[in-house]
Design a protein around this motif. Structure first.
Motif, short mmCIF file in Angstrom:
data_model
loop_
_atom_site.label_atom_id
_atom_site.label_comp_id
_atom_site.label_asym_id
_atom_site.label_seq_id
_atom_site.Cartn_x
_atom_site.Cartn_y
_atom_site.Cartn_z
N ILE A 171 36.11 45.89 45.08
CA ILE A 171 37.37 46.34 44.47
C ILE A 171 37.62 45.55 43.20
O ILE A 171 37.49 44.32 43.19
CB ILE A 171 38.55 46.15 45.44
N ALA A 172 37.97 46.25 42.14
CA ALA A 172 38.34 45.62 40.87
C ALA A 172 39.81 45.93 40.60
O ALA A 172 40.24 47.08 40.71
CB ALA A 172 37.47 46.16 39.73
N GLY A 173 40.59 44.90 40.26
CA GLY A 173 42.00 45.15 40.01
C GLY A 173 42.71 43.94 39.45
O GLY A 173 42.08 42.98 38.99
N HIS A 174 44.04 44.00 39.51
CA HIS A 174 44.88 42.93 38.97
C HIS A 174 45.82 42.38 40.05
O HIS A 174 47.04 42.50 39.95
CB HIS A 174 45.66 43.44 37.76
N PRO A 175 45.24 41.79 41.11
CA PRO A 175 46.06 41.25 42.19
C PRO A 175 47.00 40.16 41.68
O PRO A 175 46.61 39.32 40.85
CB PRO A 175 45.02 40.67 43.16
N GLY A 176 48.23 40.19 42.14
CA GLY A 176 49.20 39.20 41.70
C GLY A 176 49.57 39.31 40.24
O GLY A 176 50.19 38.40 39.70
N GLY A 177 49.18 40.43 39.58
CA GLY A 177 49.45 40.60 38.17
C GLY A 177 48.52 39.81 37.28
O GLY A 177 48.66 39.83 36.05
#
Length: 419
Positions: free
Chosen positions: A325-331
């Motif tokens: 998974i690629a993303g922006h956890p916690g902003g």
């Protein structure tokens, strides 16, 4: 002219780092996390601040036709802020005069005039009409410089001028992890999305050790909504198509009022922020609450074409097949969930190929670590490098809505050809 923060200043975050969660919450005006809930709320990474600025009405700042308008600049300066996004309560300029909204070093400059509009957002839910009321693209860092330049080719009318009544102020980047850990960026119990040990790492940490996953993370963007909330979004195919969650953006106004930041990541594993490309949302194409997706387009699509796209893998997940998974956890800047200490293989996988999300058997379940802000992230099949599910729930299993169910609802927007 400088204008500081109000109610409370961003720098106050740093002053209250050591306070207990309840005290910290009160100091920041944030709610403590409630009990875990089925439908998550987008992460909060910025606040709307009130200000009263006018450009064009004051004697000496601008004036007669043919007189240079840029003698004075106005700064919005907010110590520690990660970005500033300016809202125009009223915008009207004579021909020949342009407003520049820029960073002090000039790396980011957006220009707005009677006949030119660089990147901007239009949030109808905030009363913006895209003509005399809209928002400039965000400026990274704690200072935004507003300057009128050019020579008016017509007389200044009474309605000419610019009024700024509010701006969006991003929380300090170095405070986001602590605020997220304390549950102060969201009303959700986001910690339950960390399954065992938190194994996420900055995307750039995998340049050498997992170049395939790193390359497939490039089409993933940080979604910043008009009110200061945040999710993850990503490019779907070769055309101008992007996905995020319905619980992040569910209306046309929400799309048009949002920004999408590509390459918002570290330049190296522990390095500084890389150069970011920002685009505004354009049109919502399709949204669905049960499968929790929104398909939409962006403005200035050519500027993000170089980041590539992920494509879709609309099939049933296979038990224990590899995922990441690629993303922006916690902003935060982009991270990858690849390692997983909850299973013997040590890697993210489809631990439960079919689980209940918003409907029976609507989701793929996994122990890949996620947080608030991961909503909308692509769950990528290791075998194809394409998206198998759209992440939206935590709870260990964490889960994503099946692309096999989403695809039939959106296929017409791709000419029936799977990207």
């Amino acid at each position: 002219m400088n204008h500081g923060l109000q109610n409370p200043p961003v720098s106050k975050l740093l002053a209250v780092k050591s306070l207990a969660p309840a005290v910290l919450a009160a100091a920041l005006g944030l709610a403590l996390p409630a009990a875990a809930q089925t439908a998550p709320a987008p992460l909060k990474i910025a606040d709307v601040r009130a200000v009263d600025l006018q450009l064009g009405a004051q004697p000496g700042r601008v004036g007669r036709a043919g007189v240079d308008a840029g003698a004075k600049a106005v700064e919005i300066r907010t110590p520690d802020a990660s970005f500033i996004k300016v809202h125009f309560e009223h915008f009207s300029l004579p021909a020949g005069v342009t407003l520049e909204v820029a960073s002090p070093d000039g790396r980011e400059v957006y220009r707005y005039s009677a006949d030119r509009r660089d990147g901007h957002t239009v949030a109808a839910d905030l009363g913006e009409d895209g003509k005399t009321r809209f928002s400039a693209m965000s400026i990274s860092g704690p200072v935004a410089v507003l300057r009128l330049v050019g020579a008016a080719r017509e007389p200044w009318r009474a309605d000419h001028g610019i009024k700024v009544s509010r701006y969006l102020e991003g929380y300090p980047e170095d405070m986001l992890p602590e605020l997220q850990n304390e549950g102060l960026l969201s009303t959700d119990a986001g910690g339950k999305s960390i399954c065992g040990t938190d194994n996420k790492q900055a995307a750039a940490c995998y340049v050498t050790s997992d170049p395939f996953a790193y390359a497939r993370s490039k089409p993933v963007a940080r979604a910043v909504m008009s009110g200061g909330s945040l999710c993850t979004a990503w490019r779907v195919g070769a055309q101008n198509r992007m996905f995020t969650n319905n619980h992040c953006i569910s209306t046309a106004a929400g799309v048009a009022g949002a920004e999408f930041w590509f390459n918002y990541q570290r330049s190296t594993c522990t390095g500084a922020q890389a150069t970011v490309t920002k685009v505004a949302g354009d049109q919502m194409l399709k949204t669905n609450t049960t499968l929790d997706y929104t398909l939409f387009t962006v403005k200035n699509f050519a500027s993000i074409s170089g980041f590539g796209y992920l494509g879709l893998d609309p099939r049933a997940a296979v038990a224990n097949e590899g995922l990441f998974i690629a993303g922006h956890p916690g902003g935060r800047m982009k991270e990858l969930s690849i390692a997983d200490t909850q299973n013997s293989g040590g890697k993210c996988r489809a631990d439960a190929p079919s689980v209940t999300g918003n409907a029976p058997n609507s989701d793929v379940g996994y122990y890949c670590d996620t947080e608030g802000g991961s909503s909308g992230s692509p769950v990528i099949a290791r075998s194809s490098g394409k998206v198998l599910a759209l992440h939206h729930f935590g709870g260990c299993f964490n889960s994503g809505a099946k692309i096999s169910l989403i695809w039939p609802q959106v296929s017409t927007y791709f000419g029936g050809v799977i990207p």
